[in-house]
Each structure stands twice: as structure tokens, then as C-alpha cells.
Design a protein around this motif. Structure first.
Motif, PDB file in Angstrom:
ATOM      1  N   ALA A 105       0.880  -1.163   0.096  1.00  0.00           N
ATOM      2  CA  ALA A 105       0.007   0.109   0.009  1.00  0.00           C
ATOM      3  C   ALA A 105       0.556   1.266   0.039  1.00  0.00           C
ATOM      4  O   ALA A 105       0.672   2.151  -0.834  1.00  0.00           O
ATOM      5  N   ILE A 106       1.751   1.169   0.948  1.00  0.00           N
ATOM      6  CA  ILE A 106       2.752   2.572   1.012  1.00  0.00           C
ATOM      7  C   ILE A 106       3.412   2.608  -0.524  1.00  0.00           C
ATOM      8  O   ILE A 106       3.773   3.770  -0.957  1.00  0.00           O
ATOM      9  N   SER A 107       3.951   1.456  -0.952  1.00  0.00           N
ATOM     10  CA  SER A 107       4.616   1.458  -2.279  1.00  0.00           C
ATOM     11  C   SER A 107       3.924   2.265  -3.322  1.00  0.00           C
ATOM     12  O   SER A 107       4.535   2.979  -4.154  1.00  0.00           O
ATOM     13  N   PHE A 108       2.643   1.572  -3.374  1.00  0.00           N
ATOM     14  CA  PHE A 108       1.887   2.121  -4.741  1.00  0.00           C
ATOM     15  C   PHE A 108       1.313   3.519  -4.272  1.00  0.00           C
ATOM     16  O   PHE A 108       1.494   4.400  -5.356  1.00  0.00           O
ATOM     17  N   VAL A 109       1.251   3.938  -3.144  1.00  0.00           N
ATOM     18  CA  VAL A 109       0.869   5.590  -2.715  1.00  0.00           C
ATOM     19  C   VAL A 109       1.746   6.319  -3.092  1.00  0.00           C
ATOM     20  O   VAL A 109       1.609   7.666  -3.671  1.00  0.00           O
ATOM     21  N   THR A 110       3.005   5.987  -2.721  1.00  0.00           N
ATOM     22  CA  THR A 110       4.225   6.975  -2.810  1.00  0.00           C
ATOM     23  C   THR A 110       4.781   6.761  -4.335  1.00  0.00           C
ATOM     24  O   THR A 110       5.960   7.477  -4.663  1.00  0.00           O
ATOM     25  N   ASN A 111       3.990   6.334  -5.174  1.00  0.00           N
ATOM     26  CA  ASN A 111       4.677   6.040  -6.666  1.00  0.00           C
ATOM     27  C   ASN A 111       5.768   5.275  -6.791  1.00  0.00           C
ATOM     28  O   ASN A 111       6.766   5.498  -7.549  1.00  0.00           O
ATOM     29  N   THR A 112       6.153   4.505  -5.903  1.00  0.00           N
ATOM     30  CA  THR A 112       7.360   3.825  -5.792  1.00  0.00           C
ATOM     31  C   THR A 112       7.021   2.254  -6.413  1.00  0.00           C
ATOM     32  O   THR A 112       8.048   1.806  -7.353  1.00  0.00           O
ATOM     33  N   ASN A 113       6.015   1.703  -6.349  1.00  0.00           N
ATOM     34  CA  ASN A 113       5.480   0.426  -6.877  1.00  0.00           C
ATOM     35  C   ASN A 113       6.451  -0.750  -6.913  1.00  0.00           C
ATOM     36  O   ASN A 113       6.666  -1.272  -7.656  1.00  0.00           O
ATOM     37  N   TRP A 114       7.062  -0.853  -5.662  1.00  0.00           N
ATOM     38  CA  TRP A 114       8.041  -1.924  -5.403  1.00  0.00           C
ATOM     39  C   TRP A 114       7.291  -2.954  -5.041  1.00  0.00           C
ATOM     40  O   TRP A 114       6.232  -2.892  -4.026  1.00  0.00           O
ATOM     41  N   GLN A 115       7.493  -4.265  -5.535  1.00  0.00           N
ATOM     42  CA  GLN A 115       6.567  -5.352  -5.275  1.00  0.00           C
ATOM     43  C   GLN A 115       7.520  -6.280  -4.693  1.00  0.00           C
ATOM     44  O   GLN A 115       8.629  -6.772  -5.122  1.00  0.00           O
ATOM     45  N   SER A 116       6.793  -7.005  -3.690  1.00  0.00           N
ATOM     46  CA  SER A 116       7.418  -8.160  -2.813  1.00  0.00           C
ATOM     47  C   SER A 116       6.911  -9.427  -3.073  1.00  0.00           C
ATOM     48  O   SER A 116       6.573 -10.223  -2.383  1.00  0.00           O
ATOM     49  N   TYR A 117       6.087  -9.435  -4.282  1.00  0.00           N
ATOM     50  CA  TYR A 117       5.036 -10.586  -4.540  1.00  0.00           C
ATOM     51  C   TYR A 117       5.127 -10.808  -6.077  1.00  0.00           C
ATOM     52  O   TYR A 117       5.561  -9.819  -6.979  1.00  0.00           O
ATOM     53  N   ALA A 118       4.743 -11.904  -6.624  1.00  0.00           N
ATOM     54  CA  ALA A 118       4.369 -12.234  -7.930  1.00  0.00           C
ATOM     55  C   ALA A 118       3.110 -11.777  -8.173  1.00  0.00           C
ATOM     56  O   ALA A 118       2.168 -12.101  -7.815  1.00  0.00           O
ATOM     57  N   GLY A 119       2.934 -10.607  -9.055  1.00  0.00           N
ATOM     58  CA  GLY A 119       1.503 -10.132  -9.207  1.00  0.00           C
ATOM     59  C   GLY A 119       0.275 -11.126  -9.724  1.00  0.00           C
ATOM     60  O   GLY A 119      -0.690 -10.972  -9.159  1.00  0.00           O
ATOM     61  N   GLU A 120       0.766 -11.847 -10.724  1.00  0.00           N
ATOM     62  CA  GLU A 120      -0.320 -12.749 -11.084  1.00  0.00           C
ATOM     63  C   GLU A 120      -0.858 -13.678  -9.878  1.00  0.00           C
ATOM     64  O   GLU A 120      -1.900 -14.373 -10.101  1.00  0.00           O
ATOM     65  N   SER A 121       0.034 -14.028  -9.016  1.00  0.00           N
ATOM     66  CA  SER A 121      -0.348 -15.097  -7.910  1.00  0.00           C
ATOM     67  C   SER A 121      -0.666 -14.392  -6.475  1.00  0.00           C
ATOM     68  O   SER A 121      -1.030 -15.122  -5.811  1.00  0.00           O
ATOM     69  N   ALA A 122      -0.833 -13.178  -6.495  1.00  0.00           N
ATOM     70  CA  ALA A 122      -1.008 -12.366  -5.216  1.00  0.00           C
ATOM     71  C   ALA A 122      -2.373 -11.509  -5.169  1.00  0.00           C
ATOM     72  O   ALA A 122      -2.773 -11.161  -4.286  1.00  0.00           O
ATOM     73  N   MET A 123      -2.679 -11.150  -6.533  1.00  0.00           N
ATOM     74  CA  MET A 123      -3.584 -10.284  -6.621  1.00  0.00           C
ATOM     75  C   MET A 123      -4.680 -10.550  -7.390  1.00  0.00           C
ATOM     76  O   MET A 123      -4.544 -10.968  -8.591  1.00  0.00           O
ATOM     77  N   GLY A 124      -6.051 -10.514  -6.952  1.00  0.00           N
ATOM     78  CA  GLY A 124      -7.304 -10.570  -7.900  1.00  0.00           C
ATOM     79  C   GLY A 124      -7.399  -9.465  -8.681  1.00  0.00           C
ATOM     80  O   GLY A 124      -6.894  -8.180  -8.618  1.00  0.00           O
ATOM     81  N   HIS A 125      -8.446  -9.525  -9.647  1.00  0.00           N
ATOM     82  CA  HIS A 125      -8.356  -8.548 -10.892  1.00  0.00           C
ATOM     83  C   HIS A 125      -8.975  -7.279 -10.214  1.00  0.00           C
ATOM     84  O   HIS A 125      -8.642  -6.053 -10.705  1.00  0.00           O
ATOM     85  N   LEU A 126     -10.146  -7.316  -9.142  1.00  0.00           N
ATOM     86  CA  LEU A 126     -10.718  -6.107  -8.623  1.00  0.00           C
ATOM     87  C   LEU A 126      -9.643  -5.267  -7.902  1.00  0.00           C
ATOM     88  O   LEU A 126      -9.647  -4.104  -7.944  1.00  0.00           O
ATOM     89  N   VAL A 127      -8.557  -6.068  -7.012  1.00  0.00           N
ATOM     90  CA  VAL A 127      -7.627  -5.058  -6.356  1.00  0.00           C
ATOM     91  C   VAL A 127      -6.833  -4.562  -7.336  1.00  0.00           C
ATOM     92  O   VAL A 127      -6.233  -3.574  -7.151  1.00  0.00           O
ATOM     93  N   GLN A 128      -6.459  -5.511  -8.411  1.00  0.00           N
ATOM     94  CA  GLN A 128      -5.471  -4.760  -9.453  1.00  0.00           C
ATOM     95  C   GLN A 128      -5.980  -3.395 -10.041  1.00  0.00           C
ATOM     96  O   GLN A 128      -5.510  -2.536 -10.219  1.00  0.00           O
ATOM     97  N   MET A 129      -7.451  -3.603 -10.492  1.00  0.00           N
ATOM     98  CA  MET A 129      -7.932  -2.528 -10.866  1.00  0.00           C
ATOM     99  C   MET A 129      -8.470  -1.258  -9.791  1.00  0.00           C
ATOM    100  O   MET A 129      -7.757   0.095 -10.270  1.00  0.00           O
ATOM    101  N   ALA A 130      -9.259  -1.674  -8.829  1.00  0.00           N
ATOM    102  CA  ALA A 130      -9.618  -0.581  -7.838  1.00  0.00           C
ATOM    103  C   ALA A 130      -8.550   0.069  -6.898  1.00  0.00           C
ATOM    104  O   ALA A 130      -8.848   0.901  -6.346  1.00  0.00           O
ATOM    105  N   GLY A 131      -7.485  -0.973  -6.751  1.00  0.00           N
ATOM    106  CA  GLY A 131      -6.557  -0.579  -5.703  1.00  0.00           C
ATOM    107  C   GLY A 131      -5.302  -0.104  -6.549  1.00  0.00           C
ATOM    108  O   GLY A 131      -5.109   1.144  -6.482  1.00  0.00           O
ATOM    109  N   LEU A 132      -4.431  -0.983  -7.287  1.00  0.00           N
ATOM    110  CA  LEU A 132      -3.283  -0.422  -7.735  1.00  0.00           C
ATOM    111  C   LEU A 132      -3.207   0.297  -9.118  1.00  0.00           C
ATOM    112  O   LEU A 132      -2.677   1.389  -9.004  1.00  0.00           O
ATOM    113  N   ALA A 133      -4.123   0.253  -9.789  1.00  0.00           N
ATOM    114  CA  ALA A 133      -4.292   1.151 -11.120  1.00  0.00           C
ATOM    115  C   ALA A 133      -5.052   2.384 -10.639  1.00  0.00           C
ATOM    116  O   ALA A 133      -4.302   3.368 -11.105  1.00  0.00           O
ATOM    117  N   VAL A 134      -5.822   2.436  -9.783  1.00  0.00           N
ATOM    118  CA  VAL A 134      -6.221   3.830  -9.261  1.00  0.00           C
ATOM    119  C   VAL A 134      -5.111   4.574  -8.547  1.00  0.00           C
ATOM    120  O   VAL A 134      -4.789   5.646  -8.899  1.00  0.00           O
TER     121      VAL A 134
END
Length: 416
Positions: A105-134
Motif C-alpha cells: 500500500a505504501i509503495s503504490f501510494v508513494t509512486n514507488t511501486n516496489w513489489q515483494s510478490y508475484a503479481g499474478e499469484s497474489a492479486m485478484g483482478h478487482l484489487v489490481q483495478m480498484a486498488g493498484l491501477a487507481v
């Protein structure tokens, strides 16, 4: 056509496209940040959030608005990630641990976007859209809003008002980021980037092993990931994944999107301060750093010594064969100079000198051309320091764009 020639043609086409966009896009952003006219949709948003669109804020109020919005965004994204197992389109992925969700959450809000996970196995589509993309949209808009407030500080006299953060945030999203993102998301989808709501598909590999690969709304997230200089891949392989970046053209287009706004903002600065030469000077410095980085990085990766590398013709380990050296180093130089975090090749696989260049780019502090907004305000801080030192050396009162620079200004610059 040799790979070297193809690489330089990519660079020349990219430079030409950025030059063509520099003036119209920079002028358009300046109009967004200076006009007093509100669109009907914007007025509706102001009513919902309780904001007077015609009211200016003092700098402490503007600052508190930025911090409050960011704090609420962190909490919202954290809650969304933690609750994703109860949401639609969760794909059945397990719940993310609290510390990892907080980090994300902190990473994406600060425009850092550092990931400690594999995107396709840790995030559902709604969180990808309503959370990360927003957050990719609004965090980029916050960066531009901050530099807009700084520019107003240069242009305004006898007032302590710097504009309205909420107005800047809404306008930048509705008038700048969303229209460009919609157009280029369609372009990416038309060229092979996937855009759907499919779940996991089991695919048999050449060796007979089975791999689960998800679909997803990738094109819509990929475009703002690059346009907002965010980073963070929908898939773990990031922009090396063929679903995110399938062809040489999409690879070129993603680099173009990364550099588009950062290189246009100096023109915006020139227009807003009433002296386009200021914008040209800043853009030229940014371009010199970018060209030098790209040339040296390409040379390091294509001319490295060693029997295996010479036999292969270049240092290809860690690079996608579809793109080759030139497209990989062009992407690496652009993404590290803008602090984007997207990759189409893996920097830890670069040669010692090539990897050193990417690290040097990161340590420049986002100025060449830097991220959306952060590149320009980083350059302006450096300009303030340089003018102050030069003024002391020649015995004149330091002054930049009609503003005298004294101890108070230098304390703020030093803190930055």
C-alpha cells in the motif's frame, strides 16, 4: 538490418515523437493548471468531496491536503488488499499477510511501486483495478500537482496562495491522464496486450510441465503504469512478459509513454513562468543525461569482453530475445532515469559496467527526466542551489525568475 542500426532507429523515432509532443502537450498541461474554467464533471466531483473549486490554498493547507490524501489512500489500499479474498474477481488467491499488504500500500501510494510478490499469484483482478491501477493514476497526479504548486510560487507575487490541491488532482486525472490512458490502452490491446477478466488457464509447456497463467485487465493497467512513471508489473516478469509487452512496437510505445509527460513538463514550466527558454534549458539538460545513459548502456551490453559473450554477440543473459540488446538498454535507461520500476530485462543480469549505469541513474535523484512532476521539481531545486552559489561567487544577490534567494530558501532546498 543490423541490430545496431535498428536500435539507433528506435532511439531516433523516440526522440522525434517526444519532440513533436513537447510543445502541444506542455502547453496543454499549462492550460490545465492555469485555467479558471471547470468542467461539469469536475464541478460534480467538487460538490461530492465538499471542495470550493474557486478557492486558493495557502502552502500549509496545500501541504496538509497532499498528506491527508496520501494517508487515506494508504489505508484504503491496505484494506482493499487485506479484504480481497471476500471481493469479486479474487481468483481464489490467498490473503496477503498484513506486513506485506502494508508494504504494498505504501509503495503504490508513494509512486514507488516496489513489489515483494508475484503479481499474478497474489492479486485478484478487482484489487489490481480498484486498488493498484487507481493509485497509479492519483500518485502520478499528486507529483504533477506538487510541481504545479512550486511553479506558482515562482510566478505569483504578493500572495501566499498556491492554488487548490483538490482542483489540481481532479483536473490532472480527468483532463490529462485518463484521456491519454484510454487511447493508448486501446492501442496496446490492439497490438496483443491482453485485456479481459479471465481466471487461470492451465498451459502445458514444451517439457510437459503444466503452468497456470491468468488473464486479466492488463492493457488498462500497463498504460498508466508507464504513463505515470509508476512501475509494478501485472505479472512477475513485468514488461518482459509477452502478455504485458508482446512486440517490438509495444516495447517502443511503453518507453515513449514513460518519457512523454516528464519531457513535456519543462515546456509547461516555461509557459507558466512566461519564458519558454527556461523550459528549453531544463529539457536540454534532461535530454543530455538520457542520451548519454542510453548510449553508454548500449555500448556496455553489446561490446562486453569474454569468450561466451563474444560468441553470442552481446551479453544476452537476463534479456528478452524478442527485443535484443538495443531495445532492452533503451528501456532500462528510460525506466531507471524516471524511477519507473518497469523492466523488460533484468538489471542484475547486466554487465558490471551496464549495471553500474542503471544504479547511477537511480542515484541521480530523478532529474533526467525524472518521474511525473518529481523530475521537474528536482531540477528546479538544483537550479535554485546553482543560482545561489553562482550569485555568491560573483558578489550579487542570488535571484531566480525574479525571486530573491536567501537563507530561508536555501534551508528548504537543503532539506529537500
Amino acid at each position: 538490418m543490423s541490430s545496431t542500426l535498428a536500435g539507433w532507429l528506435q532511439v531516433l523515432a523516440l526522440v522525434a515523437a517526444l519532440v513533436l509532443c513537447y510543445r502541444p502537450l506542455g502547453d496543454y498541461i499549462a492550460r490545465i493548471l492555469t485555467t479558471s474554467r471547470h468542467l461539469r464533471a469536475e464541478r460534480g466531483i467538487y460538490r461530492v468531496i465538499g471542495v470550493d473549486g474557486d478557492a486558493d490554498q495557502r502552502w500549509p493547507v496545500y501541504l496538509r491536503s497532499v498528506l491527508a490524501f496520501s494517508a487515506v489512500s494508504v489505508l484504503f489500499l491496505y484494506g482493499l488488499i487485506r479484504l480481497q479474498t471476500f471481493l469479486l474477481l479474487n481468483l481464489g488467491v490467498p490473503q496477503m499477510e498484513g506486513h506485506q499488504a502494508w508494504n504494498t500500500a505504501i509503495s503504490f501510494v508513494t509512486n514507488t511501486n516496489w513489489q515483494s510478490y508475484a503479481g499474478e499469484s497474489a492479486m485478484g483482478h478487482l484489487v489490481q483495478m480498484a486498488g493498484l491501477a487507481v493509485q497509479n493514476f492519483v500518485s502520478a497526479a499528486v507529483g504533477i500537482a506538487i510541481v504545479a504548486a512550486l511553479i506558482r510560487g515562482f510566478t505569483r507575487n504578493r500572495t501566499d496562495r498556491l492554488g487548490n490541491f483538490w482542483v489540481d488532482l481532479v483536473r490532472i486525472n480527468l483532463r490529462l491522464l485518463l484521456p491519454i490512458a484510454i487511447v493508448f490502452a486501446l492501442v496496446l490491446a490492439a497490438n496483443g496486450v491482453i485485456q479481459n477478466f479471465h481466471g487461470f488457464h492451465e498451459v502445458a509447456g514444451l517439457a510437459g510441465d503444466v503452468q497456470k497463467i491468468p488473464g486479466g485487465p492488463v492493457a488498462s493497467q500497463e498504460v498508466i503504469k508507464e504513463l505515470g512513471t509508476n512501475g509494478g508489473g501485472f505479472f512477475n516478469a513485468n514488461s518482459a512478459h509477452p502478455f504485458e509487452n508482446p512486440t517490438g512496437f509495444t516495447n517502443w510505445l511503453e518507453v515513449f509513454l514513460i518519457l512523454l509527460i516528464p519531457f513535456a513538463l519543462p515546456r509547461t514550466f516555461g509557459r507558466m513562468v512566461g519564458d519558454n527558454r527556461q523550459g528549453y534549458a531544463i529539457a536540454a539538460v534532461m535530454a543530455i543525461f538520457w542520451v548519454a545513459s542510453t548510449a553508454l548502456l548500449t555500448l556496455a551490453e553489446s561490446r562486453h569482453s569474454g569468450a561466451a559473450l563474444q560468441a553470442a554477440g552481446a551479453a544476452m543473459e537476463g534479456k528478452e530475445q524478442r527485443f535484443g540488446i538495443a531495445a532492452s538498454t533503451l528501456f532500462a535507461s528510460s525506466t531507471t532515469l524516471t524511477s519507473t520500476g518497469a523492466v523488460n530485462s533484468f538489471h542484475d543480469s547486466f554487465t558490471p559496467f551496464g549495471g553500474g549505469i542503471t544504479m547511477f541513474n537511480m542515484m541521480l535523484g530523478e532529474i533526467a527526466p525524472g518521474g511525473t512532476g518529481s523530475g521537474l521539481y528536482g531540477m528546479l531545486i538544483l537550479a535554485i542551489v546553482a543560482v545561489f552559489v553562482a550569485g555568491l561567487m560573483v558578489g550579487r544577490t542570488p535571484e531566480y525568475l525574479g525571486k530573491k534567494l536567501g537563507g530561508r530558501e536555501m534551508k528548504f532546498a537543503s532539506l529537500y
